[in-house]
Write a protein that holds these residues in place. Structure first.
Motif, PDB file in Angstrom:
ATOM      1  N   GLU A 110      49.154  15.157  50.672  1.00  0.00           N
ATOM      2  CA  GLU A 110      49.945  15.731  49.588  1.00  0.00           C
ATOM      3  C   GLU A 110      49.069  16.148  48.416  1.00  0.00           C
ATOM      4  N   ILE A 111      48.001  15.415  48.158  1.00  0.00           N
ATOM      5  CA  ILE A 111      47.085  15.791  47.080  1.00  0.00           C
ATOM      6  C   ILE A 111      46.360  17.089  47.433  1.00  0.00           C
ATOM      7  N   LEU A 112      45.840  17.179  48.654  1.00  0.00           N
ATOM      8  CA  LEU A 112      45.144  18.398  49.073  1.00  0.00           C
ATOM      9  C   LEU A 112      46.100  19.585  49.104  1.00  0.00           C
ATOM     10  N   ASP A 113      47.301  19.366  49.643  1.00  0.00           N
ATOM     11  CA  ASP A 113      48.280  20.447  49.701  1.00  0.00           C
ATOM     12  C   ASP A 113      48.707  20.876  48.301  1.00  0.00           C
ATOM     13  N   GLY A 114      48.840  19.915  47.391  1.00  0.00           N
ATOM     14  CA  GLY A 114      49.208  20.260  46.023  1.00  0.00           C
ATOM     15  C   GLY A 114      48.144  21.094  45.329  1.00  0.00           C
ATOM     16  N   ALA A 115      46.870  20.790  45.585  1.00  0.00           N
ATOM     17  CA  ALA A 115      45.790  21.584  44.989  1.00  0.00           C
ATOM     18  C   ALA A 115      45.806  23.017  45.513  1.00  0.00           C
ATOM     19  N   VAL A 116      46.004  23.174  46.817  1.00  0.00           N
ATOM     20  CA  VAL A 116      46.054  24.520  47.401  1.00  0.00           C
ATOM     21  C   VAL A 116      47.299  25.260  46.916  1.00  0.00           C
ATOM     22  N   SER A 117      48.430  24.572  46.832  1.00  0.00           N
ATOM     23  CA  SER A 117      49.668  25.208  46.362  1.00  0.00           C
ATOM     24  C   SER A 117      49.538  25.661  44.916  1.00  0.00           C
ATOM     25  N   THR A 118      48.844  24.886  44.095  1.00  0.00           N
ATOM     26  CA  THR A 118      48.607  25.298  42.707  1.00  0.00           C
ATOM     27  C   THR A 118      47.783  26.570  42.659  1.00  0.00           C
ATOM     28  N   LEU A 119      46.763  26.658  43.500  1.00  0.00           N
ATOM     29  CA  LEU A 119      45.932  27.865  43.544  1.00  0.00           C
ATOM     30  C   LEU A 119      46.762  29.070  43.974  1.00  0.00           C
ATOM     31  N   ARG A 120      47.658  28.881  44.937  1.00  0.00           N
ATOM     32  CA  ARG A 120      48.482  29.999  45.410  1.00  0.00           C
ATOM     33  C   ARG A 120      49.514  30.426  44.365  1.00  0.00           C
ATOM     34  N   ALA A 121      50.156  29.447  43.741  1.00  0.00           N
ATOM     35  CA  ALA A 121      51.247  29.762  42.819  1.00  0.00           C
ATOM     36  C   ALA A 121      50.751  30.297  41.482  1.00  0.00           C
ATOM     37  N   HIS A 122      49.555  29.901  41.065  1.00  0.00           N
ATOM     38  CA  HIS A 122      49.030  30.290  39.750  1.00  0.00           C
ATOM     39  C   HIS A 122      47.676  30.980  39.908  1.00  0.00           C
ATOM     40  N   TRP A 123      47.558  31.816  40.924  1.00  0.00           N
ATOM     41  CA  TRP A 123      46.239  32.351  41.270  1.00  0.00           C
ATOM     42  C   TRP A 123      45.656  33.229  40.161  1.00  0.00           C
ATOM     43  N   LYS A 124      46.480  33.920  39.415  1.00  0.00           N
ATOM     44  CA  LYS A 124      45.942  34.784  38.357  1.00  0.00           C
ATOM     45  C   LYS A 124      45.233  33.954  37.293  1.00  0.00           C
ATOM     46  N   THR A 125      45.899  32.930  36.803  1.00  0.00           N
ATOM     47  CA  THR A 125      45.292  32.081  35.768  1.00  0.00           C
ATOM     48  C   THR A 125      44.113  31.306  36.324  1.00  0.00           C
ATOM     49  N   VAL A 126      44.295  30.716  37.518  1.00  0.00           N
ATOM     50  CA  VAL A 126      43.240  29.883  38.100  1.00  0.00           C
ATOM     51  C   VAL A 126      41.989  30.692  38.382  1.00  0.00           C
ATOM     52  N   LEU A 127      42.126  31.816  39.058  1.00  0.00           N
ATOM     53  CA  LEU A 127      40.946  32.602  39.419  1.00  0.00           C
ATOM     54  C   LEU A 127      40.304  33.271  38.203  1.00  0.00           C
ATOM     55  N   SER A 128      41.103  33.607  37.196  1.00  0.00           N
ATOM     56  CA  SER A 128      40.520  34.205  35.982  1.00  0.00           C
ATOM     57  C   SER A 128      39.591  33.215  35.288  1.00  0.00           C
ATOM     58  N   VAL A 129      40.085  31.992  35.097  1.00  0.00           N
ATOM     59  CA  VAL A 129      39.260  30.965  34.446  1.00  0.00           C
ATOM     60  C   VAL A 129      38.059  30.617  35.318  1.00  0.00           C
ATOM     61  N   SER A 130      38.297  30.428  36.603  1.00  0.00           N
ATOM     62  CA  SER A 130      37.222  30.026  37.517  1.00  0.00           C
ATOM     63  C   SER A 130      36.155  31.101  37.627  1.00  0.00           C
ATOM     64  N   LEU A 131      36.559  32.368  37.637  1.00  0.00           N
ATOM     65  CA  LEU A 131      35.588  33.459  37.769  1.00  0.00           C
ATOM     66  C   LEU A 131      34.645  33.516  36.579  1.00  0.00           C
ATOM     67  N   VAL A 132      35.183  33.343  35.374  1.00  0.00           N
ATOM     68  CA  VAL A 132      34.326  33.397  34.174  1.00  0.00           C
ATOM     69  C   VAL A 132      33.313  32.250  34.187  1.00  0.00           C
ATOM     70  N   VAL A 133      33.777  31.038  34.467  1.00  0.00           N
ATOM     71  CA  VAL A 133      32.864  29.891  34.483  1.00  0.00           C
ATOM     72  C   VAL A 133      31.873  30.020  35.631  1.00  0.00           C
ATOM     73  N   ALA A 134      32.319  30.478  36.801  1.00  0.00           N
ATOM     74  CA  ALA A 134      31.418  30.641  37.939  1.00  0.00           C
ATOM     75  C   ALA A 134      30.347  31.680  37.650  1.00  0.00           C
ATOM     76  N   ALA A 135      30.689  32.736  36.928  1.00  0.00           N
ATOM     77  CA  ALA A 135      29.695  33.753  36.582  1.00  0.00           C
ATOM     78  C   ALA A 135      28.617  33.169  35.665  1.00  0.00           C
ATOM     79  N   LEU A 136      29.037  32.352  34.691  1.00  0.00           N
ATOM     80  CA  LEU A 136      28.055  31.720  33.804  1.00  0.00           C
ATOM     81  C   LEU A 136      27.151  30.760  34.579  1.00  0.00           C
ATOM     82  N   VAL A 137      27.760  29.983  35.460  1.00  0.00           N
ATOM     83  CA  VAL A 137      26.964  29.051  36.261  1.00  0.00           C
ATOM     84  C   VAL A 137      26.008  29.807  37.164  1.00  0.00           C
TER      85      VAL A 137
END
Length: 421
Positions: A110-137
């Motif tokens: 349920e924890i793993l599924d919840g993490a994946v479901s969050t990524l699917r349901a909120h992909w715009k916000t999640v990937l936007s934040v993650s992309l900026v930080v990943a680019a800096l890293v």
């Protein structure tokens, strides 16, 4: 014979048979009936006097029809939507699930599924934040690789001396440490930034990038301060035991220090891994977040370590799958080709570094939200287990009957089965 309300065993008076299986003689009309000694209407329904109810398909145990609101096929007395289970008559009702997880103690899946479901349901916000930080890293990794890879070239013309081999080993370890800690820094940042998104996903609410950033902005100084504290602590725990060997070039000291550093790093990371979500969800001070993490992890260290380690393995495999095609492309377009890759000269070219950096950027953007989602859900799970946070979440989500569900045994130690990890 069991006379408890809600069910009847074969051979009870309710089905018109005696204890020996034979049908008793007809009673006079004024004789006491079985229904006279049972609870009043509203708790359970008994057959009418002198007649047997018609059989109903899927009515559960016994000849009785379901109560109003009871799901056909459910055990007698179970509420609608609950089909019961082993361990008790009917078992606890299912927990409410307004968002990506049910509001009760969570299992690993349920924890793993919840993490994946969050990524699917909120992909715009999640990937936007993650992309900026990943680019800096990735920019930091690119510069570090270009700086250190000059010392990682293996000469094929002559045999390397022992001193050169020790120097090569130390430089390789430094490059590995630099890569790990830069990615750890990005992971800590994204965990703090996306904790609010996970909390909204648990409540079943949508979030936009603009609204999320407005909520994060007041906490930005404390989040950066916590990230710095955790980064420096992890750096000290992992590097200090191996530092004497790295500075002196002594291979023995380095080999002895690395395992000690890994153990200290694992202890430090697991003990304070819940600090970023604690800071962003409770909106307290940096020191309060560190104390909260240590308190929530206490007694569950191995469970959190196991789930975090498994998540790391999964995300590492995904990263490899994404990065391998880019590494092949980089090898093809590199001036020295495969021979240059073996000798280390290809790694010095900007072509190779840029192509592999693109693969690293994509892999970090996809995998880091998975890790941060698991961490935030572990924080919520620990608070549900210890502080009944599910009741507060249910009220916030507008679920009004969740308190009755929780009272029936959805928590460890209750009457029903709890979901462990």
């Amino acid at each position: 014979m069991n006379d408890s309300p809600g069910w009847a065993t074969p051979g009870s008076p309710s089905d018109g048979q005696g204890s020996d299986g034979s049908r008793p003689p007809t009673q006079p009309s004024d004789a006491p009936k079985w229904s006279d000694s049972q609870p009043p209407p509203g708790q359970w329904s008994s057959p009418g006097a002198g007649q047997a109810p018609p059989p109903q398909q899927g009515a559960g145990w016994g000849p009785y029809a379901p109560q109003p609101g009871q799901q056909p096929g459910a055990p007698y007395g179970a509420p609608y939507g609950h089909s019961g289970g082993p361990g008790g008559w009917g078992g606890p009702p299912p927990a409410a699930k307004p968002g990506v997880i049910p509001l009760r103690p969570l299992g690993l899946g349920e924890i793993l599924d919840g993490a994946v479901s969050t990524l699917r349901a909120h992909w715009k916000t999640v990937l936007s934040v993650s992309l900026v930080v990943a680019a800096l890293v990735q920019l930091g990794l690119l510069g570090t690789q270009r700086l250190l890879r000059d010392n990682l070239v293996v000469s094929t013309d002559e045999t390397a001396t022992p001193d050169e081999l020790v120097r090569l080993m130390n430089d390789t370890m430094l490059a590995g440490f630099a890569s790990y800690y830069l990615q750890l820094l990005g992971l800590l940042l994204v965990t703090g930034l996306l904790a609010g998104v996970v909390s909204q996903a648990v409540l079943g609410r949508r979030s936009t990038v603009a609204a999320h950033l407005r909520g994060v902005r007041p906490m930005a100084p404390r989040m950066l301060g916590l990230t710095a504290v955790l980064f420096l602590g992890a750096l000290a725990a992992g590097m200090l035991p191996a530092l004497p060997g790295l500075l002196t070039g002594n291979a023995v000291l380095t080999v002895l220090g690395v395992p000690i550093g890994l153990v200290l790093l694992a202890w430090f990371f697991v003990t304070f891994v819940l600090a970023p979500p604690a800071l962003m969800m409770e909106r307290g001070k940096v020191t309060d977040a560190l104390k909260r993490s240590a308190k929530l992890v206490k007694g569950s260290w191995w469970r959190i370590f196991g789930i975090s380690a498994l998540t790391w393995v999964i995300t590492w495999l995904v990263s490899v799958i994404i990065a391998v095609p880019f590494a092949v492309i980089a090898m093809i377009v590199s001036p020295d080709g495969f021979d240059g890759l073996l000798s280390g000269t290809s790694a010095q070219s900007w072509t190779f570094l840029l192509v592999t950096a693109v693969g690293g950027l994509i892999s970090l953007t996809v995998t880091v939200p998975m890790q941060t989602g698991v961490t935030s859900l572990l924080y919520i799970d620990q608070r549900i287990r210890r502080e009944a946070l599910d009741l507060e979440l249910a009220r916030a989500a507008g679920v009004h009957d969740h308190q009755d569900h929780a009272a029936v045994g959805s928590r460890p130690g209750g009457a029903g089965p709890a979901s462990g990890g």
